[in-house]
Design a protein around this motif. Structure first.
Motif, mmCIF file in Angstrom:
data_model
loop_
_atom_site.group_PDB
_atom_site.id
_atom_site.type_symbol
_atom_site.label_atom_id
_atom_site.label_comp_id
_atom_site.label_asym_id
_atom_site.label_seq_id
_atom_site.Cartn_x
_atom_site.Cartn_y
_atom_site.Cartn_z
ATOM 1 N N PRO A 236 10.910 13.308 -13.963
ATOM 2 C CA PRO A 236 11.432 12.751 -12.706
ATOM 3 C C PRO A 236 10.346 12.118 -11.837
ATOM 4 C CG PRO A 236 12.405 14.889 -13.107
ATOM 5 C CD PRO A 236 11.329 14.700 -14.137
ATOM 6 N N PHE A 237 9.172 12.730 -11.824
ATOM 7 C CA PHE A 237 8.074 12.153 -11.049
ATOM 8 C C PHE A 237 7.571 10.860 -11.679
ATOM 9 C CE2 PHE A 237 7.701 16.638 -9.558
ATOM 10 C CZ PHE A 237 7.961 16.382 -8.225
ATOM 11 N N LEU A 238 7.583 10.791 -13.001
ATOM 12 C CA LEU A 238 7.201 9.547 -13.679
ATOM 13 C C LEU A 238 8.201 8.441 -13.378
ATOM 14 C CD1 LEU A 238 5.985 10.772 -17.172
ATOM 15 C CD2 LEU A 238 4.609 9.836 -15.318
ATOM 16 N N LEU A 239 9.479 8.789 -13.318
ATOM 17 C CA LEU A 239 10.498 7.785 -12.976
ATOM 18 C C LEU A 239 10.273 7.242 -11.570
ATOM 19 C CD1 LEU A 239 13.673 9.520 -14.449
ATOM 20 C CD2 LEU A 239 12.387 7.607 -15.428
ATOM 21 N N VAL A 240 9.967 8.136 -10.647
ATOM 22 C CA VAL A 240 9.674 7.700 -9.274
ATOM 23 C C VAL A 240 8.412 6.846 -9.247
ATOM 24 C CG1 VAL A 240 9.013 8.494 -6.962
ATOM 25 C CG2 VAL A 240 10.885 9.612 -8.183
ATOM 26 N N ALA A 241 7.397 7.250 -9.994
ATOM 27 C CA ALA A 241 6.143 6.491 -10.030
ATOM 28 C C ALA A 241 6.377 5.089 -10.577
ATOM 29 C CB ALA A 241 5.105 7.220 -10.882
ATOM 30 N N ALA A 242 7.141 4.974 -11.658
ATOM 31 C CA ALA A 242 7.410 3.651 -12.231
ATOM 32 C C ALA A 242 8.239 2.804 -11.279
ATOM 33 C CB ALA A 242 8.120 3.801 -13.576
ATOM 34 N N LEU B 257 0.824 -1.212 0.000
ATOM 35 C CA LEU B 257 0.000 0.000 0.000
ATOM 36 C C LEU B 257 0.860 1.264 0.000
ATOM 37 C CD1 LEU B 257 -2.854 -1.007 2.464
ATOM 38 C CD2 LEU B 257 -2.960 -0.832 -0.016
ATOM 39 N N LEU B 258 1.977 1.213 0.714
ATOM 40 C CA LEU B 258 2.887 2.349 0.739
ATOM 41 C C LEU B 258 3.481 2.593 -0.648
ATOM 42 C CD1 LEU B 258 4.376 4.533 2.319
ATOM 43 C CD2 LEU B 258 6.145 2.835 2.800
ATOM 44 N N TRP B 259 3.939 1.526 -1.325
ATOM 45 C CA TRP B 259 4.493 1.672 -2.677
ATOM 46 C C TRP B 259 3.434 2.207 -3.635
ATOM 47 C CZ3 TRP B 259 9.276 2.303 -2.756
ATOM 48 C CH2 TRP B 259 10.152 1.524 -1.999
ATOM 49 N N ARG B 260 2.224 1.724 -3.492
ATOM 50 C CA ARG B 260 1.141 2.209 -4.357
ATOM 51 C C ARG B 260 0.844 3.680 -4.098
ATOM 52 N NH1 ARG B 260 -3.299 -2.541 -5.437
ATOM 53 N NH2 ARG B 260 -1.812 -4.009 -6.318
ATOM 54 N N ALA B 261 0.873 4.077 -2.840
ATOM 55 C CA ALA B 261 0.637 5.482 -2.504
ATOM 56 C C ALA B 261 1.729 6.368 -3.095
ATOM 57 C CB ALA B 261 0.561 5.658 -0.988
ATOM 58 N N VAL B 262 2.969 5.921 -2.991
ATOM 59 C CA VAL B 262 4.073 6.688 -3.586
ATOM 60 C C VAL B 262 3.882 6.796 -5.095
ATOM 61 C CG1 VAL B 262 6.566 6.685 -4.037
ATOM 62 C CG2 VAL B 262 5.713 6.146 -1.746
ATOM 63 N N ALA B 263 3.490 5.697 -5.736
ATOM 64 C CA ALA B 263 3.273 5.697 -7.187
ATOM 65 C C ALA B 263 2.154 6.663 -7.571
ATOM 66 C CB ALA B 263 2.960 4.287 -7.673
ATOM 67 N N ILE B 264 1.076 6.675 -6.807
ATOM 68 C CA ILE B 264 -0.055 7.559 -7.118
ATOM 69 C C ILE B 264 0.323 9.026 -6.909
ATOM 70 C CG2 ILE B 264 -2.344 8.269 -6.323
ATOM 71 C CD1 ILE B 264 -2.928 5.272 -5.861
ATOM 72 N N VAL B 265 0.982 9.322 -5.797
ATOM 73 C CA VAL B 265 1.380 10.706 -5.526
ATOM 74 C C VAL B 265 2.361 11.197 -6.591
ATOM 75 C CG1 VAL B 265 2.644 12.187 -3.914
ATOM 76 C CG2 VAL B 265 0.907 10.620 -3.054
ATOM 77 N N ALA B 266 3.341 10.369 -6.930
ATOM 78 C CA ALA B 266 4.325 10.764 -7.952
ATOM 79 C C ALA B 266 3.658 10.956 -9.311
ATOM 80 C CB ALA B 266 5.440 9.725 -8.041
ATOM 81 N N THR B 267 2.711 10.108 -9.646
ATOM 82 C CA THR B 267 1.990 10.267 -10.917
ATOM 83 C C THR B 267 1.173 11.555 -10.899
ATOM 84 O OG1 THR B 267 1.880 7.873 -11.188
ATOM 85 C CG2 THR B 267 0.360 9.186 -12.510
ATOM 86 N N GLY B 268 0.531 11.836 -9.790
ATOM 87 C CA GLY B 268 -0.219 13.085 -9.672
ATOM 88 C C GLY B 268 0.675 14.304 -9.833
#
Length: 119
Positions: free
Chosen positions: A30-36, A4-15
């Motif tokens: 850079p945010f897309l790289l973090v999201a991926a 859930l934490l990884w998913r939250a990071v992915a969602i926030v970074a994508t946003g």
């Protein structure tokens, strides 16, 4: 819980990447790289969606394969950092150490960026 934490990071970074696509003062890739990266840790389907995306996928794949950044992205990033550094000099509320230090950091990032391979 960690998934859930990884998913939250992915969602926030994508946003943040989406906001960066609209606002010129904020980066997108850079945010897309973090999201991926985060999605790869806890949301493989979302990672696959990002990698297969027509617009977002190629920069992520270039970065993953050999740390490459497109020339267009380099020019855009460098010009935005330069505009920010110059604009900051006209804000009297910004302390002197910040008006000097921030452009130095931006220049370091620009040098690092231009040393990255292109494809």
């Amino acid at each position: 819980m960690s998934m859930l934490l990884w998913r939250a990071v992915a969602i926030v970074a994508t946003g943040l990447a989406i906001v960066g696509a609209v606002l010129p003062v904020m980066p997108t890739v850079p945010f897309l790289l973090v999201a991926a990266w985060a999605a790869g840790k806890g949301w493989p389907a979302f990672e696959r969606w990002l990698l297969d995306h027509e617009k977002f996928g190629p920069p992520i794949q270039r970065w993953r394969e050999n740390g490459a950044v497109s020339r267009r992205a380099k020019w855009l990033s460098t010009s935005m950092m330069a505009c920010s550094a110059v604009g900051m000099q006209f804000l009297s509320a910004v302390p002197l150490w910040l008006r000097i230090g921030t452009p130095l950091v931006m220049a370091s990032v620009a040098i690092w960026l231009w040393l990255r391979p292109e494809e």
